[in-house]
Design an enzyme around this catalytic site. Structure first.
Site, PDB file in Angstrom:
ATOM      1  N   ASP A   1       0.500  -1.592   0.021  1.00  0.00           N
ATOM      2  CA  ASP A   1      -0.369  -0.015  -0.003  1.00  0.00           C
ATOM      3  C   ASP A   1       1.133   1.548  -0.004  1.00  0.00           C
ATOM      4  O   ASP A   1       1.620   1.336   0.512  1.00  0.00           O
ATOM      5  CB  ASP A   1      -0.977  -0.320   1.071  1.00  0.00           C
ATOM      6  CG  ASP A   1      -2.724   0.578   0.970  1.00  0.00           C
ATOM      7  OD1 ASP A   1      -2.509   1.134   0.055  1.00  0.00           O
ATOM      8  OD2 ASP A   1      -2.800   1.297   2.160  1.00  0.00           O
TER       9      ASP A   1
ATOM     10  N   HIS B   1       2.642   3.303  -8.892  1.00  0.00           N
ATOM     11  CA  HIS B   1       2.429   2.118  -9.860  1.00  0.00           C
ATOM     12  C   HIS B   1       3.050   1.144  -9.605  1.00  0.00           C
ATOM     13  O   HIS B   1       3.877   0.057  -9.504  1.00  0.00           O
ATOM     14  CB  HIS B   1       1.288   1.449 -10.177  1.00  0.00           C
ATOM     15  CG  HIS B   1      -0.530   1.332  -9.352  1.00  0.00           C
ATOM     16  ND1 HIS B   1      -0.360   1.567  -8.105  1.00  0.00           N
ATOM     17  CD2 HIS B   1      -1.342   2.920  -9.722  1.00  0.00           C
ATOM     18  CE1 HIS B   1      -1.408   1.844  -7.527  1.00  0.00           C
ATOM     19  NE2 HIS B   1      -2.382   2.765  -8.444  1.00  0.00           N
TER      20      HIS B   1
ATOM     21  N   THR C   1     -11.088  -6.850  -5.016  1.00  0.00           N
ATOM     22  CA  THR C   1     -12.316  -6.512  -5.557  1.00  0.00           C
ATOM     23  C   THR C   1     -12.803  -5.314  -5.609  1.00  0.00           C
ATOM     24  O   THR C   1     -13.643  -4.880  -5.953  1.00  0.00           O
ATOM     25  CB  THR C   1     -12.823  -7.750  -4.314  1.00  0.00           C
ATOM     26  OG1 THR C   1     -13.391  -7.620  -3.071  1.00  0.00           O
ATOM     27  CG2 THR C   1     -12.978  -8.916  -5.565  1.00  0.00           C
TER      28      THR C   1
ATOM     29  N   ASN D   1     -10.565  -2.076  -6.020  1.00  0.00           N
ATOM     30  CA  ASN D   1     -10.681  -1.356  -6.456  1.00  0.00           C
ATOM     31  C   ASN D   1     -10.592  -1.745  -7.811  1.00  0.00           C
ATOM     32  O   ASN D   1     -10.391  -0.056  -8.305  1.00  0.00           O
ATOM     33  CB  ASN D   1      -8.778  -2.222  -6.652  1.00  0.00           C
ATOM     34  CG  ASN D   1      -7.915  -1.501  -5.281  1.00  0.00           C
ATOM     35  OD1 ASN D   1      -7.206  -2.384  -5.155  1.00  0.00           O
ATOM     36  ND2 ASN D   1      -7.867  -0.616  -4.658  1.00  0.00           N
TER      37      ASN D   1
ATOM     38  N   SER E   1      -8.329  -4.703   5.158  1.00  0.00           N
ATOM     39  CA  SER E   1      -9.038  -4.487   3.678  1.00  0.00           C
ATOM     40  C   SER E   1      -8.562  -5.473   2.832  1.00  0.00           C
ATOM     41  O   SER E   1      -8.854  -5.521   1.778  1.00  0.00           O
ATOM     42  CB  SER E   1      -7.873  -3.284   2.853  1.00  0.00           C
ATOM     43  OG  SER E   1      -7.521  -2.559   3.415  1.00  0.00           O
TER      44      SER E   1
HETATM   45  C1  IPE Z   1      -5.449  -2.606  -0.359  1.00  0.00           C
HETATM   46  O1  IPE Z   1      -5.120  -1.198  -0.238  1.00  0.00           O
HETATM   47  C2  IPE Z   1      -5.452  -3.295  -1.669  1.00  0.00           C
HETATM   48  C3  IPE Z   1      -3.921  -3.417  -2.059  1.00  0.00           C
HETATM   49  C4  IPE Z   1      -2.425  -3.925  -1.430  1.00  0.00           C
HETATM   50  C5  IPE Z   1      -3.737  -4.469  -3.568  1.00  0.00           C
HETATM   51  P1  IPE Z   1      -6.494   0.260  -0.963  1.00  0.00           P
HETATM   52  O2  IPE Z   1      -5.279   1.041  -0.392  1.00  0.00           O
HETATM   53  O3  IPE Z   1      -6.979  -0.567  -1.743  1.00  0.00           O
HETATM   54  O4  IPE Z   1      -6.876  -0.734   0.444  1.00  0.00           O
HETATM   55  P2  IPE Z   1      -7.637   0.827   1.483  1.00  0.00           P
HETATM   56  O5  IPE Z   1      -9.122   1.058   0.848  1.00  0.00           O
HETATM   57  O6  IPE Z   1      -7.067   2.015   1.656  1.00  0.00           O
HETATM   58  O7  IPE Z   1      -8.058   0.087   2.145  1.00  0.00           O
HETATM   59  C1  IPE Z   2      -1.537   0.365  -3.324  1.00  0.00           C
HETATM   60  O1  IPE Z   2      -1.355   1.345  -2.996  1.00  0.00           O
HETATM   61  C2  IPE Z   2      -1.497  -0.560  -4.855  1.00  0.00           C
HETATM   62  C3  IPE Z   2      -3.233  -0.798  -5.469  1.00  0.00           C
HETATM   63  C4  IPE Z   2      -3.806  -0.969  -4.120  1.00  0.00           C
HETATM   64  C5  IPE Z   2      -3.128  -1.181  -6.460  1.00  0.00           C
HETATM   65  P1  IPE Z   2      -2.252   2.784  -3.505  1.00  0.00           P
HETATM   66  O2  IPE Z   2      -2.615   3.097  -5.077  1.00  0.00           O
HETATM   67  O3  IPE Z   2      -3.570   2.042  -2.783  1.00  0.00           O
HETATM   68  O4  IPE Z   2      -1.830   3.496  -2.912  1.00  0.00           O
HETATM   69  P2  IPE Z   2      -2.311   5.278  -2.135  1.00  0.00           P
HETATM   70  O5  IPE Z   2      -3.126   3.823  -0.727  1.00  0.00           O
HETATM   71  O6  IPE Z   2      -3.597   5.895  -2.706  1.00  0.00           O
HETATM   72  O7  IPE Z   2      -1.697   5.635  -1.407  1.00  0.00           O
HETATM   73 MG    MG Z   3      -4.309   2.009  -0.171  1.00  0.00          MG
END
Ligand code: IPE
Ligand code: IPE
Ligand code: MG
Length: 263
Positions: free
Chosen positions: A38, A55, A84, A86, A214
């Site tokens: 994350d 990313h 799921t 995302n 999450s």
């Molecule tokens: C959890 O991260 C999912 C992944 C790392 C793929 P998210 O960024 O989607 O989680 P939330 O929304 O902060 O809970």
């Molecule tokens: C995790 O990083 C990667 C995925 C969930 C695909 P994030 O995209 O959630 O990054 P933040 O949490 O918005 O910084």
């Molecule tokens: Mg995130």
């Protein structure tokens, strides 16, 4: 899993001052380490870049952590790449991620081959865009004979969806008469999860400081140890992994019982 002492020493040379590699107990490396990757978006935003740049940078970290885990002799490394939930992100970001997943799998095939890494996906990959799905199927076939560390990539993964799927499969088996309701025990449920055959994670690392699960591996993390770091995933490296393992080795894992007597 066996680890190569020379490669380990080379890979983990020049530890930062806060890490004492001599304190690492190689007999107590977690068998299964799981990463909730994350913070990619925040990493990019902090640099004035588009979220998708985060990313891309995150892939470099994943590559390093895969190699680090192999060097440490870890049996299973799992990584949460796309939940799921995302799909609720802007279309463009989802499209870039789907493209990156496919590109990365192809780009990293030489690494996966060199290190003999077995790859499995956790989640419903049949629902991914066809190009991504085709590349995943091609990559899986390329890695089919590998016998080393298992890399479990959670893509279109949701813990609740996984449990629903297991419940449906078990219900169908009861209806068809292959099993009875009483055959449904913890092992039966585990055997119907995407992680069937893999040990449960012992250590779950979440980067970027969020104190939540999450929807990740809800069943499998029953007794996992959590390590949460403020570091954003693109800044997470081999030393971050070592810090997490050292913290893990300092924990008193009681599993509902009492501490083992001091040795
Ligand atoms: C959890 O991260 C999912 C992944 C790392 C793929 P998210 O960024 O989607 O989680 P939330 O929304 O902060 O809970
Ligand atoms: C995790 O990083 C990667 C995925 C969930 C695909 P994030 O995209 O959630 O990054 P933040 O949490 O918005 O910084
Ligand atoms: Mg995130």
């Amino acid at each position: 899993m066996q680890y190569d002492q020379d490669k380990f020493t080379e890979f983990f040379a020049d530890a930062p001052a806060d890490i004492d590699m001599g304190a690492l107990d190689m007999n107590r490396i977690p068998r299964h380490i799981s990463c909730i990757m994350d913070g990619n978006g925040r990493w990019a935003t902090a640099r004035g870049l588009a979220r998708t740049e985060g990313h891309k940078a995150g892939i470099v970290s994943l590559r390093e952590i895969i190699t680090a885990a192999v060097r440490l002799g870890v049996d299973v490394l799992s990584a949460y790449a796309f939940s799921t939930e995302n799909w609720n992100r802007p279309k463009h970001e989802v499209a870039v991620l789907m493209h990156l997943f496919a590109k990365t799998f192809i780009d990293e095939l030489p690494l996966l081959k060199r290190e003999n890494v077995r790859v499995v996906f956790l989640g419903d990959i049949s629902a991914l865009p066809s190009r991504t799905r085709e590349v995943f199927e091609y990559g899986l076939a390329e890695c089919r004979d590998h016998t080393g560390m298992t890399l479990a990539l959670a893509v279109n993964y949701g813990g609740r969806a996984e449990l629903v799927r297991a419940a449906r499969e078990l219900a169908r088996n009861v209806v068809s008469g292959t099993i009875t309701a009483d055959d449904i025990d913890e092992d039966a449920i585990s055997a119907h999860l995407y992680t069937a055959g893999l040990p449960d994670p012992e250590l779950v690392i979440r980067t970027s400081g969020e104190m939540r699960v999450s929807n990740y591996l809800l069943w499998q993390i029953a007794y996992a140890e959590f390590y949460i770091t403020d570091t954003y995933w693109p800044d997470f490296d081999r030393w971050g992994l070592i810090r997490a393992i050292l913290a893990f080795q300092g924990r008193d894992r009681r599993f509902g019982g009492l501490s083992a007597p001091a040795r």
